[in-house]
Scaffold this motif. Sequence first.
Motif, PDB file in Angstrom:
ATOM      1  N   GLU A   6      -6.660   1.005  -8.430  1.00 31.75           N
ATOM      2  CA  GLU A   6      -6.604   2.458  -8.245  1.00 31.75           C
ATOM      3  C   GLU A   6      -6.108   2.793  -6.846  1.00 31.75           C
ATOM      4  OE1 GLU A   6     -10.345   4.276  -9.148  1.00 31.75           O
ATOM      5  OE2 GLU A   6     -10.423   3.366 -11.138  1.00 31.75           O
ATOM      6  N   ASP A   7      -6.562   2.042  -5.836  1.00 31.29           N
ATOM      7  CA  ASP A   7      -6.118   2.272  -4.462  1.00 31.29           C
ATOM      8  C   ASP A   7      -4.622   2.010  -4.332  1.00 31.29           C
ATOM      9  OD1 ASP A   7      -8.688   2.924  -3.727  1.00 31.29           O
ATOM     10  OD2 ASP A   7      -9.131   0.967  -2.805  1.00 31.29           O
ATOM     11  N   ILE A   8      -4.177   0.924  -4.950  1.00 38.86           N
ATOM     12  CA  ILE A   8      -2.751   0.569  -4.899  1.00 38.86           C
ATOM     13  C   ILE A   8      -1.914   1.659  -5.572  1.00 38.86           C
ATOM     14  CG2 ILE A   8      -1.010  -1.042  -5.760  1.00 38.86           C
ATOM     15  CD1 ILE A   8      -3.089  -3.286  -5.261  1.00 38.86           C
ATOM     16  N   GLU A   9      -2.391   2.133  -6.720  1.00 37.79           N
ATOM     17  CA  GLU A   9      -1.674   3.197  -7.437  1.00 37.79           C
ATOM     18  C   GLU A   9      -1.660   4.489  -6.613  1.00 37.79           C
ATOM     19  OE1 GLU A   9      -3.329   3.618 -11.336  1.00 37.79           O
ATOM     20  OE2 GLU A   9      -2.774   1.587 -11.925  1.00 37.79           O
ATOM     21  N   ALA A  10      -2.759   4.804  -5.947  1.00 44.52           N
ATOM     22  CA  ALA A  10      -2.828   6.003  -5.113  1.00 44.52           C
ATOM     23  C   ALA A  10      -1.874   5.894  -3.932  1.00 44.52           C
ATOM     24  CB  ALA A  10      -4.260   6.227  -4.633  1.00 44.52           C
ATOM     25  N   ILE A  11      -1.835   4.719  -3.336  1.00 47.06           N
ATOM     26  CA  ILE A  11      -0.922   4.500  -2.203  1.00 47.06           C
ATOM     27  C   ILE A  11       0.527   4.594  -2.665  1.00 47.06           C
ATOM     28  CG2 ILE A  11      -0.105   2.761  -0.565  1.00 47.06           C
ATOM     29  CD1 ILE A  11      -3.049   1.867  -0.291  1.00 47.06           C
ATOM     30  N   ALA A  12       0.831   4.030  -3.825  1.00 49.26           N
ATOM     31  CA  ALA A  12       2.195   4.083  -4.368  1.00 49.26           C
ATOM     32  C   ALA A  12       2.587   5.528  -4.679  1.00 49.26           C
ATOM     33  CB  ALA A  12       2.303   3.214  -5.616  1.00 49.26           C
ATOM     34  N   ALA A  13       1.652   6.307  -5.217  1.00 52.22           N
ATOM     35  CA  ALA A  13       1.932   7.711  -5.523  1.00 52.22           C
ATOM     36  C   ALA A  13       2.172   8.493  -4.229  1.00 52.22           C
ATOM     37  CB  ALA A  13       0.782   8.319  -6.321  1.00 52.22           C
ATOM     38  N   GLU A  14       1.355   8.224  -3.223  1.00 49.08           N
ATOM     39  CA  GLU A  14       1.522   8.895  -1.935  1.00 49.08           C
ATOM     40  C   GLU A  14       2.862   8.525  -1.306  1.00 49.08           C
ATOM     41  OE1 GLU A  14      -0.773   9.398   2.373  1.00 49.08           O
ATOM     42  OE2 GLU A  14      -1.704   8.214   0.785  1.00 49.08           O
TER      43      GLU A  14
END
Length: 105
Positions: A6-14
Amino acid sequence: MPQQNEDIEAIAAERDELRARVEELSAELAVLRDREAEHWLSAVQSEYAESTIIVSLRNSVSWRVTKPLRAVQSVRLKVRRVGLVRAARMSGGYLKNRIAARRRG
């Protein structure tokens, strides 16, 4: 492990949002640069036009005929502003510099 995903996906989205914002700002900057270039160009063109007008004005007969009158008015205003003695000193220094400049070339 799910938290890391989830953190990786959030960072990628950001990151994607930031890239999109960078692209938007780059496009805006390009527009601003174009406007600035157009403004600069119009200023240079108007300055050139004014300089040709000034040159033709200074070469006119009326400008040359009224030169002594403008000189007298200039001296009169200078005397009023700084006094007779100081105006004479200033004019003497001006004439000295003009004569030196003519001698140099």
